[in-house]
Design an enzyme around this catalytic site. Structure first.
Site, PDB file in Angstrom:
ATOM      1  N   SER A  69     -30.352   9.929  29.412  1.00 23.42           N
ATOM      2  CA  SER A  69     -31.581  10.703  29.282  1.00 23.42           C
ATOM      3  C   SER A  69     -31.925  10.906  27.811  1.00 23.42           C
ATOM      4  CB  SER A  69     -31.429  12.017  30.044  1.00 23.42           C
ATOM      5  OG  SER A  69     -32.666  12.624  30.254  1.00 23.42           O
ATOM      6  N   ASP A  85     -36.715   7.425  39.007  1.00 25.18           N
ATOM      7  CA  ASP A  85     -36.110   8.487  38.203  1.00 25.18           C
ATOM      8  C   ASP A  85     -37.148   9.572  37.945  1.00 25.18           C
ATOM      9  OD1 ASP A  85     -35.154  10.042  35.953  1.00 25.18           O
ATOM     10  OD2 ASP A  85     -33.750   8.415  35.516  1.00 25.18           O
ATOM     11  N   HIS A 127     -31.649  10.469  38.781  1.00 27.33           N
ATOM     12  CA  HIS A 127     -31.738  10.424  37.326  1.00 27.33           C
ATOM     13  C   HIS A 127     -30.530   9.712  36.748  1.00 27.33           C
ATOM     14  CE1 HIS A 127     -32.914  11.437  33.354  1.00 27.33           C
ATOM     15  NE2 HIS A 127     -32.065  12.428  33.179  1.00 27.33           N
TER      16      HIS A 127
END
Length: 514
Positions: free
Chosen positions: A228, A455, A483
């Site tokens: 991320s 996602d 995710h």
């Protein structure tokens, strides 16, 4: 299912999350690196930092079997390296063997604001594939301002409780003022409690810290897995130090070329995509709390549920009632991992019966609220980094009002709340130091960029964009939900990444997994 265990698992997943619901984007950009050619090898020790690069790390046991911890000293301000220090917490678990040690593998779970040390000790050093742990020392450093590294602090526990309950879909001028004031109070609290460190928690500075750690660990190049926001951190490192890039995995990628409005709006669309996937799964089940008619009907019911909470918050068994803002956060929390969908269905069903405890628990896991009413510094660091890395999405409430229709188009379910949440950097006490820009990292070794097609927090198009920007980027696609992708159940993804980490061979161009 043990709900306490599932929440711990979910909290680990949220460590990799982009925290837009607090008013922050899931990643951000920074200013370009110094003017030296990106293709020229960086000097072995950057100017003025010799004493920092020459320090001796003193490793010690740190309470978790097999782990060692230390403190690394970095300059608070890299532009003025003689102007004071910042202490950064580092942990490692040495390579277990068999096989020849490759080097150190740094990991970062994202956020910004997620504790890399906690992630290492609770997951990476035990959950990463055995063959990877056998040949790498697993290493983590809490970024400056995060967790054990001189954490940014903004609000007390009771103040944070109040902040999380403020209505983020204001219905009138009074509610707009209340929301705006809550952001100002948050920013003012950060300045009051963490004013010294607040100007120095940018992604560029953290990337420079990582290079110092690389050198102190004795590695010629940086090997790294970032999730991320951690992908933006890794890409920034590659931009600053392309000649020092080893094997970089950027999973759940950010797009550094987008401004704050675009990042927030596109992330809003990502959560809508995830909700549609949840709804499609839900309506196939007899016990779906959003009905069994269609995904469109489920979305309508979800919006009606939020509106009902706005009018009449419900009991939770806690002193806090479940407000619309807390309920929305609870739903958002479950979007990060499809394994949380059963828990969300149960929590929604209970809430429809007047019991908001399940959604409150999901919301608390998202905010990292502890049972004693205190909070980890995740949300504080998240705002501090994001507001420093990019100019604010909106300068004031009128700009948000104009933007709401575009956000609602991106997500009929979450759009309005996400638009208003993006106001939080408007009155930040420290001016931003970064700007959106493409990251090419010319001259870097092959970099693997991983994107998941549904996602919620880092939309797939961001991975496509970053892989296209990076001069040596290779896109690896996971066709699925949730995710990030590495270590989440796809043998195809895990095999491709493990091969890259162990042999240095990136996946074939255009490789897709499911």
């Amino acid at each position: 299912m043990d709900s306490r265990r599932s929440l711990r698992i979910l909290a680990t997943a949220l460590g990799t999350a982009g925290l837009l619901i607090s008013g922050c984007s899931s990643g951000s950009s920074t200013s370009a690196p110094p003017s030296a050619s990106a293709t020229s090898p960086a000097p072995s020790v950057p100017t003025g930092l010799k004493s920092y690069y020459a320090q001796q790390l003193k490793w010690r046991g740190c309470g978790v079997e097999g782990f060692q911890c230390t403190t690394m000293i970095a300059p608070l301000d890299y532009k003025k390296p003689d102007g004071g220090d910042i202490k950064l917490a580092v942990a490692r678990k040495k390579a277990t063997g068999p096989g020849k040690r490759i080097g150190s593998l740094l990991v970062n779970p994202g956020g910004p604001g997620g504790s890399a040390v906690e992630y290492l000790q609770s997951y990476a050093a035990v959950g990463y594939p055995a063959q990877v742990r056998a040949r790498y020392d697993m290493v983590a450093v809490d970024p400056r301002g995060v967790a054990r590294s001189e954490p940014v602090v903004c609000l007390t526990g009771p103040q944070m409780d109040a902040y999380t309950q403020v209505d983020q879909t204001p219905d009138d001028a009074r509610e707009v003022t209340t929301l705006n004031n809550s952001f100002k109070q948050f920013a003012g609290g950060c300045e009051e409690r963490s004013g010294e460190v607040l100007p120095h928690v940018s992604t560029v500075e953290t990337a420079r810290d990582m290079d110092m750690l690389r050198a102190l660990l004795g590695d010629e190049k940086l090997h790294y897995v970032g999730a991320s926001y951690g992908t933006f951190l890794g890409a920034t490192y590659a931009e600053l130090f392309p000649a020092r890039v080893g094997r970089l995995v950027l999973d759940g990628a950010m797009d550094p070329s987008l401004d704050a409005v675009e990042l927030n709006r596109e992330q809003t669309a990502g959560f809508e995509t995830a909700f549609q996937a949840f709804a499609a799964d839900c309506v196939e089940k007899k016990d779906c709390p959003l009905g069994t008619a269609s995904t469109a009907d489920a979305a309508t019911r979800m919006k009606r549920f939020f509106a009902d909470l706005d009018a009449r918050p419900i009991a939770t068994g806690d002193s806090r009632r479940l407000t619309e803002s807390l309920g929305t956060t609870g739903v958002i929390a479950a979007m990060y991992d499809e394994s949380a969908w059963p828990q969300l269905r149960e929590a929604l069903s209970a809430a429809q019966g007047g019991d908001g405890s399940g959604l409150l628990a999901l919301s608390d896991s998202y905010y990292e609220r502890r049972p004693n009413g205190t909070y980890a510094n995740l949300m504080f660091a998240n705002a501090a980094v994001n507001c420093l890395d990019l100019p604010p999405a909106f300068a004031g409430t009128k700009a948000v009002t104009r933007a709401v229709p575009g956000f609602e188009k991106a997500s009929p379910v979450f759009g309005e709340a996400f638009a208003w949440a993006a106001l939080n950097c408007a009155d930040w006490p420290v001016p931003p130091t970064g700007t959106p820009h493409r990251i090419e990292a010319k001259g870097a070794s092959p970099i693997v960029v991983v994107g998941t097609t549904r996602d919620p927090a880092t939309p797939y198009k961001w991975a496509q964009s970053l892989a296209g920007q990076l001069d040596s980027g290779t896109l690896l696609t996971y066709q699925g939900d949730g995710h990030t992708a590495y270590g989440r159940g796809s043998d195809c993804i895990d095999t491709a990444i493990n091969t890259y980490l162990l042999e240095g061979t990136p996946p074939t161009k255009g490789k897709k997994c499911s």
